[in-house]
Design an enzyme around this catalytic site. Structure first.
Site, PDB file in Angstrom:
ATOM      1  N   GLN A 174       0.892  -1.156   0.000  1.00  0.00           N
ATOM      2  CA  GLN A 174       0.000   0.000   0.000  1.00  0.00           C
ATOM      3  C   GLN A 174       0.933   1.209   0.000  1.00  0.00           C
ATOM      4  O   GLN A 174       1.586   1.502   1.003  1.00  0.00           O
ATOM      5  CB  GLN A 174      -0.937  -0.060   1.210  1.00  0.00           C
TER       6      GLN A 174
ATOM      7  N   HIS B 249       6.331   4.152   6.133  1.00  0.00           N
ATOM      8  CA  HIS B 249       7.615   3.451   5.978  1.00  0.00           C
ATOM      9  C   HIS B 249       7.289   2.285   5.039  1.00  0.00           C
ATOM     10  O   HIS B 249       6.422   1.468   5.377  1.00  0.00           O
ATOM     11  CB  HIS B 249       8.073   2.964   7.365  1.00  0.00           C
TER      12      HIS B 249
ATOM     13  N   HIS C 137       6.554  -0.971   3.220  1.00  0.00           N
ATOM     14  CA  HIS C 137       6.503  -2.360   3.713  1.00  0.00           C
ATOM     15  C   HIS C 137       5.720  -3.218   2.729  1.00  0.00           C
ATOM     16  O   HIS C 137       4.720  -2.795   2.170  1.00  0.00           O
ATOM     17  CB  HIS C 137       5.904  -2.453   5.118  1.00  0.00           C
TER      18      HIS C 137
ATOM     19  N   HIS D 170       3.439  -6.419   2.468  1.00  0.00           N
ATOM     20  CA  HIS D 170       2.626  -7.383   3.216  1.00  0.00           C
ATOM     21  C   HIS D 170       2.781  -8.739   2.516  1.00  0.00           C
ATOM     22  O   HIS D 170       2.643  -8.823   1.295  1.00  0.00           O
ATOM     23  CB  HIS D 170       1.144  -7.015   3.159  1.00  0.00           C
TER      24      HIS D 170
HETATM   25  W1  AMW Z   1      -0.098  -0.362   5.972  1.00  0.00           W
HETATM   26  O1  AMW Z   1      -1.774  -0.075   6.307  1.00  0.00           O
HETATM   27  O2  AMW Z   1       0.671   1.009   6.439  1.00  0.00           O
HETATM   28  O3  AMW Z   1       0.076  -0.953   4.429  1.00  0.00           O
HETATM   29  O4  AMW Z   1       0.207  -1.636   7.045  1.00  0.00           O
HETATM   30  C1  AMW Z   1       0.738  -1.465   8.333  1.00  0.00           C
HETATM   31  C2  AMW Z   1       0.839  -2.837   8.953  1.00  0.00           C
HETATM   32  O5  AMW Z   1       1.694  -2.779  10.045  1.00  0.00           O
HETATM   33  C3  AMW Z   1      -0.493  -3.383   9.435  1.00  0.00           C
HETATM   34  O6  AMW Z   1      -0.626  -4.721   8.990  1.00  0.00           O
HETATM   35  C4  AMW Z   1      -0.357  -3.297  10.957  1.00  0.00           C
HETATM   36  O7  AMW Z   1      -1.108  -4.305  11.612  1.00  0.00           O
HETATM   37  C5  AMW Z   1       1.132  -3.483  11.120  1.00  0.00           C
HETATM   38  N1  AMW Z   1       1.729  -2.856  12.298  1.00  0.00           N
HETATM   39  C6  AMW Z   1       1.636  -1.558  12.668  1.00  0.00           C
HETATM   40  N2  AMW Z   1       2.364  -1.333  13.765  1.00  0.00           N
HETATM   41  C7  AMW Z   1       2.959  -2.508  14.099  1.00  0.00           C
HETATM   42  C8  AMW Z   1       3.824  -2.903  15.150  1.00  0.00           C
HETATM   43  N3  AMW Z   1       4.239  -2.057  16.096  1.00  0.00           N
HETATM   44  N4  AMW Z   1       4.224  -4.194  15.180  1.00  0.00           N
HETATM   45  C9  AMW Z   1       3.803  -5.070  14.246  1.00  0.00           C
HETATM   46  N5  AMW Z   1       2.975  -4.755  13.232  1.00  0.00           N
HETATM   47  C10 AMW Z   1       2.555  -3.483  13.160  1.00  0.00           C
END
Ligand code: AMW
Length: 161
Positions: A95, A106, A108, A110
């Site tokens: 995303q 940041h 990432h 998935h």
């Molecule tokens: W993104 O909506 O920005 O594409 O996805 C962010 C992801 O990071 C989500 O799946 C969320 O559950 C996960 N997430 C956010 N903070 C943490 C954290 N501190 N530890 C582990 N996963 C996290």
């Protein structure tokens, strides 16, 4: 011969993931440029994240070495979570920007193990991804415990040792 980036295991340092500070206990793989962590609110069992170490917001901000390292890590991690969580396929998703559903600024990737029947409509996984960590849908009460996350990270780390 195929080249893979050097695999390292996390040390004692914490990791930055956007605004979050991530404990090494929930990180299961690290290279010179990337790291992989378990998710506090997985959409499906084995939903993990692969990130560049450099905390840049958008995919376009990565340099070629970071893209190569990140995707090679995504490939290896995908193989491991598919096997470990008895998946038969994988969904990889980025995303990239707030309008696409990104909440953590940041980059990432998935990685989600998939199996037959996990969603009655297959592409619902994208709706779930979009909303699972949105304000109103997410709260600390819904997060997994640190112990549960650390235990999962330890199981996954074993595949890379
Ligand atoms: W993104 O909506 O920005 O594409 O996805 C962010 C992801 O990071 C989500 O799946 C969320 O559950 C996960 N997430 C956010 N903070 C943490 C954290 N501190 N530890 C582990 N996963 C996290």
């Amino acid at each position: 011969m195929q080249h893979f980036p050097r695999l390292e295991l996390p040390g004692r340092m914490s990791f930055r993931f956007g605004q979050h500070l991530i404990k090494p206990s929930v990180v299961f793989l690290k290279t010179e440029l990337s790291f992989a962590l378990v998710n506090r609110k997985p959409v499906v069992p084995g939903h993990v994240l692969v990130c560049p170490l450099r905390p840049v917001e958008r995919f376009r901000d990565l340099n070629p070495s970071e893209v190569a390292d990140l995707f090679q890590m995504a490939q290896r991690v995908g193989n491991v979570v598919e096997k470990h969580f008895q998946g038969t396929s994988l969904t990889f998703s980025i995303q990239d920007g707030p309008e696409s559903g990104q909440t953590v600024k940041h980059v990432h990737v998935h990685i989600l193990p998939r199996k037959i029947g996990d969603f009655s409509r297959n592409d619902s996984i994208y709706d779930e991804l979009q909303k699972h960590d949105k304000v109103g849908e997410d709260s600390p009460a819904m997060w997994r415990s640190e112990d549960e996350m650390a235990a999962e990270a330890a199981e996954l780390r074993a595949y890379f040792q």
